[in-house]
Motif scaffolding. Sequence first.
Motif, PDB file in Angstrom:
ATOM      1  N   PRO A 163       0.210   9.852  12.557  1.00 35.86           N
ATOM      2  CA  PRO A 163       0.728   9.538  13.674  1.00 35.86           C
ATOM      3  C   PRO A 163       1.590   8.202  14.177  1.00 35.86           C
ATOM      4  O   PRO A 163       2.054   7.783  12.447  1.00 35.86           O
ATOM      5  CB  PRO A 163      -0.784   8.390  13.961  1.00 35.86           C
ATOM      6  CG  PRO A 163      -1.912   8.869  12.921  1.00 35.86           C
ATOM      7  CD  PRO A 163      -1.429   9.388  11.848  1.00 35.86           C
ATOM      8  N   VAL A 166       2.858   5.050  11.636  1.00 32.64           N
ATOM      9  CA  VAL A 166       1.476   4.428  10.513  1.00 32.64           C
ATOM     10  C   VAL A 166       1.920   5.071   8.861  1.00 32.64           C
ATOM     11  O   VAL A 166       2.600   6.233   8.905  1.00 32.64           O
ATOM     12  CB  VAL A 166      -0.146   5.021  11.146  1.00 32.64           C
ATOM     13  CG1 VAL A 166      -0.775   5.436  10.004  1.00 32.64           C
ATOM     14  CG2 VAL A 166      -0.499   4.045  12.195  1.00 32.64           C
ATOM     15  N   PRO A 238      -5.131   4.311   6.902  1.00 33.88           N
ATOM     16  CA  PRO A 238      -4.188   4.746   7.792  1.00 33.88           C
ATOM     17  C   PRO A 238      -3.335   2.633   7.614  1.00 33.88           C
ATOM     18  O   PRO A 238      -3.835   1.406   8.401  1.00 33.88           O
ATOM     19  CB  PRO A 238      -4.354   4.807   9.271  1.00 33.88           C
ATOM     20  CG  PRO A 238      -5.576   4.905   9.009  1.00 33.88           C
ATOM     21  CD  PRO A 238      -6.317   4.392   7.901  1.00 33.88           C
ATOM     22  N   VAL A 239      -2.190   2.149   7.590  1.00 40.49           N
ATOM     23  CA  VAL A 239      -1.441   0.425   7.641  1.00 40.49           C
ATOM     24  C   VAL A 239      -0.116   0.893   9.192  1.00 40.49           C
ATOM     25  O   VAL A 239       0.378   2.057   8.293  1.00 40.49           O
ATOM     26  CB  VAL A 239      -1.050   0.631   6.277  1.00 40.49           C
ATOM     27  CG1 VAL A 239       0.130  -0.361   6.346  1.00 40.49           C
ATOM     28  CG2 VAL A 239      -1.566   0.358   5.466  1.00 40.49           C
ATOM     29  N   GLN A 240      -0.054   0.011   9.691  1.00 41.76           N
ATOM     30  CA  GLN A 240       0.251  -0.406  10.733  1.00 41.76           C
ATOM     31  C   GLN A 240       1.547  -1.175  10.638  1.00 41.76           C
ATOM     32  O   GLN A 240       1.047  -2.245  10.111  1.00 41.76           O
ATOM     33  CB  GLN A 240      -0.082   0.095  12.056  1.00 41.76           C
ATOM     34  CG  GLN A 240      -1.141  -1.783  12.416  1.00 41.76           C
ATOM     35  CD  GLN A 240      -1.791  -1.011  12.994  1.00 41.76           C
ATOM     36  OE1 GLN A 240      -1.357  -0.488  14.012  1.00 41.76           O
ATOM     37  NE2 GLN A 240      -2.611  -2.165  14.326  1.00 41.76           N
TER      38      GLN A 240
ATOM     39  N   LEU B 243      -4.207  -4.945   8.245  1.00 39.75           N
ATOM     40  CA  LEU B 243      -2.981  -4.081   8.670  1.00 39.75           C
ATOM     41  C   LEU B 243      -3.281  -2.351   8.414  1.00 39.75           C
ATOM     42  O   LEU B 243      -2.879  -0.960   9.162  1.00 39.75           O
ATOM     43  CB  LEU B 243      -2.320  -3.786   7.712  1.00 39.75           C
ATOM     44  CG  LEU B 243      -1.535  -4.790   7.295  1.00 39.75           C
ATOM     45  CD1 LEU B 243      -0.427  -4.543   6.132  1.00 39.75           C
ATOM     46  CD2 LEU B 243      -1.072  -6.143   8.138  1.00 39.75           C
ATOM     47  N   THR B 244      -4.316  -1.913   8.938  1.00 41.23           N
ATOM     48  CA  THR B 244      -5.890  -0.791   9.682  1.00 41.23           C
ATOM     49  C   THR B 244      -5.240  -0.858  10.513  1.00 41.23           C
ATOM     50  O   THR B 244      -5.125  -1.168  11.650  1.00 41.23           O
ATOM     51  CB  THR B 244      -6.848  -0.903   9.532  1.00 41.23           C
ATOM     52  OG1 THR B 244      -7.254  -2.355   8.130  1.00 41.23           O
ATOM     53  CG2 THR B 244      -7.443   0.022   9.456  1.00 41.23           C
ATOM     54  N   ALA B 245      -4.698   0.530  10.671  1.00 39.76           N
ATOM     55  CA  ALA B 245      -4.134   1.119  12.194  1.00 39.76           C
ATOM     56  C   ALA B 245      -5.410   1.854  12.450  1.00 39.76           C
ATOM     57  O   ALA B 245      -5.469   3.055  13.069  1.00 39.76           O
ATOM     58  CB  ALA B 245      -3.170   2.132  12.043  1.00 39.76           C
ATOM     59  N   HIS B 247      -6.591   2.285  15.900  1.00 42.09           N
ATOM     60  CA  HIS B 247      -6.944   3.404  16.261  1.00 42.09           C
ATOM     61  C   HIS B 247      -6.405   5.221  16.158  1.00 42.09           C
ATOM     62  O   HIS B 247      -6.789   5.728  17.111  1.00 42.09           O
ATOM     63  CB  HIS B 247      -5.792   3.340  17.537  1.00 42.09           C
ATOM     64  CG  HIS B 247      -4.522   2.880  17.040  1.00 42.09           C
ATOM     65  ND1 HIS B 247      -3.877   1.987  16.102  1.00 42.09           N
ATOM     66  CD2 HIS B 247      -2.899   4.235  17.349  1.00 42.09           C
ATOM     67  CE1 HIS B 247      -2.396   2.076  15.682  1.00 42.09           C
ATOM     68  NE2 HIS B 247      -2.152   3.730  16.411  1.00 42.09           N
ATOM     69  N   THR B 248      -6.245   5.732  14.470  1.00 39.99           N
ATOM     70  CA  THR B 248      -5.644   6.382  14.389  1.00 39.99           C
ATOM     71  C   THR B 248      -7.139   6.748  13.240  1.00 39.99           C
ATOM     72  O   THR B 248      -6.921   7.904  12.813  1.00 39.99           O
ATOM     73  CB  THR B 248      -4.522   6.424  13.851  1.00 39.99           C
ATOM     74  OG1 THR B 248      -4.830   5.383  12.370  1.00 39.99           O
ATOM     75  CG2 THR B 248      -3.297   5.348  14.158  1.00 39.99           C
ATOM     76  N   MET B 249      -7.299   6.011  13.676  1.00 42.74           N
ATOM     77  CA  MET B 249      -8.957   6.334  12.105  1.00 42.74           C
ATOM     78  C   MET B 249      -9.741   8.166  12.869  1.00 42.74           C
ATOM     79  O   MET B 249      -9.451   8.638  12.002  1.00 42.74           O
ATOM     80  CB  MET B 249     -10.043   5.769  12.262  1.00 42.74           C
ATOM     81  CG  MET B 249      -9.893   4.353  11.708  1.00 42.74           C
ATOM     82  SD  MET B 249      -9.557   4.122   9.715  1.00 42.74           S
ATOM     83  CE  MET B 249     -11.112   3.724   9.382  1.00 42.74           C
ATOM     84  N   GLN B 251      -8.460  10.832  14.262  1.00 45.24           N
ATOM     85  CA  GLN B 251      -7.124  11.635  14.473  1.00 45.24           C
ATOM     86  C   GLN B 251      -6.727  12.047  12.540  1.00 45.24           C
ATOM     87  O   GLN B 251      -7.197  13.132  12.241  1.00 45.24           O
ATOM     88  CB  GLN B 251      -5.814  10.555  15.091  1.00 45.24           C
ATOM     89  CG  GLN B 251      -4.842  11.962  14.432  1.00 45.24           C
ATOM     90  CD  GLN B 251      -3.190  11.838  14.744  1.00 45.24           C
ATOM     91  OE1 GLN B 251      -3.409  10.895  15.939  1.00 45.24           O
ATOM     92  NE2 GLN B 251      -2.650  12.619  14.837  1.00 45.24           N
ATOM     93  N   LEU B 252      -7.327  10.899  12.017  1.00 48.12           N
ATOM     94  CA  LEU B 252      -6.776  10.866  10.317  1.00 48.12           C
ATOM     95  C   LEU B 252      -8.361  11.710   9.635  1.00 48.12           C
ATOM     96  O   LEU B 252      -8.236  12.341   8.920  1.00 48.12           O
ATOM     97  CB  LEU B 252      -6.350   9.764   9.812  1.00 48.12           C
ATOM     98  CG  LEU B 252      -5.281   9.532  10.010  1.00 48.12           C
ATOM     99  CD1 LEU B 252      -5.168   7.841   9.223  1.00 48.12           C
ATOM    100  CD2 LEU B 252      -4.015  10.347   9.171  1.00 48.12           C
TER     101      LEU B 252
END
Lengths: 259, 259
Positions: A163, A166, A238-240, B243-245, B247-249, B251-252
């Motif tokens: 994504p 990320v 996932p790190v942003q 820092l966790t994204a 919103h992408t969990m 999808q991943l």
Amino acid sequence: MNSKKPLILVTNDDGVSAPGIRALISVMAELGEVVVVAPDKPQSAMGHAITINSTLYLNKLSKDGDPITEYSCSGTPVDCVKLAVNEILKRKPDLCVSGVNHGSNSSINVIYSGTMSAAVEAGIEGIPAIGFSLLDFDWNADFESIKSFIKKITLETLENKLPEGVVLNVNFPKLKEDEIKGIKVCRQAKAQWVEKFDKRKTPSGKDYYWLSGEFVNQDKGEDTDEWALENGYISVVPVQFDLTAHHTMQQLNNWKWNE
Amino acid sequence: MNSKKPLILVTNDDGVSAPGIRALISVMAELGEVVVVAPDKPQSAMGHAITINSTLYLNKLSKDGDPITEYSCSGTPVDCVKLAVNEILKRKPDLCVSGVNHGSNSSINVIYSGTMSAAVEAGIEGIPAIGFSLLDFDWNADFESIKSFIKKITLETLENKLPEGVVLNVNFPKLKEDEIKGIKVCRQAKAQWVEKFDKRKTPSGKDYYWLSGEFVNQDKGEDTDEWALENGYISVVPVQFDLTAHHTMQQLNNWKWNE
């Protein structure tokens, strides 16, 4: 992924000679064209530091014609990525991998970690990136047991598209290959370090301090990286790098800023 | 806020003698009991670096009985916060303020900034925190024009409760007090640095590099910090250290991790 071999930049924060990066290089050499640009000395806990008030040096370690191009760099992990992209690589790499770190970068450690900051820097520059860390500080840690998982995670990342904005923070439990239960996508656990400074005196009587501390995790969520690692799983967070706390904007807009 | 004077920790990354921190100290002295613990030398762009492989020194600059207690510290901005909380302050401070930084920490600069990393470290330790930066790198920048706004923002933060896991990143445009249009809560603009390394030779003929670069903002959103600053507003970005994204969990989780 096109049929051309992917160009893979490899870096770390333990230094170019660390066993962790040697293991990572050996896996990446099976998957693509590898260029290594890593610190010439340990740079752990450097976070996202960059060198702006001092000079930077690159030292080519490989010879022309060697299958893998390697440089050491006098700067931080983030400096390594910037120099690699701007001064060494002829095109933007298809992937940047950082590690394998000797020690955990799970939970809040992601913020202090040079390994993860290198991956984040690659992400900022639009390069798909993964940081790998093993929960074993030992210089002679067992990296063989995790090689097949590194390969699997890297292939998944090359096949699928990360994504936007990320990068991945991957941590491995200290277990034998056949003891690892699998890979879990997780959130960063809400944990922190409780510091204990070790106060000492120099031979001439001046006080000084060593930073030490204890990692305390109050977050018992089974969707966290800490839970996964304690229960035999590899954690993938996932790190942003958009640090905006978007969910708090409305609350903050109710403050009386302009009255 | 209770009637007791708040205990305020002040730090920065430009060093304890920088005019920016002196301005910040003078405002904080009107609001509470002030303790200063700041680097003994410039520590810009140190990110969230901490000192783990070296010793740390504190040097008390104030005398017993002085209204403000001041220390310089040999470490990074994050080290300053850790040492202050664990070795100097008798109780957890009610607020930590960092800055005023000489130069912008808007947009992606938040990640490289020692000023903001000190504020984030305080946040991790459960202390309400604000980082202040002025868009003027000049050592003799005009900090007088922003003092009333610093006071206002600090009072709002003491009065209201910061959302959990959030610190504030405040940037001031380089304008006179009466030219500033107001304060805006913003998101971090999606911008980045495009590096240009300046390659030179040492007197003995060895190549070395200076990091330089150009800040490029492709994000034209009127809800961003960059927009606010360009249009005469003070930007306030809520910054989180999870820092966790999130919103992408989903999808991943669709990737074939365990097949």
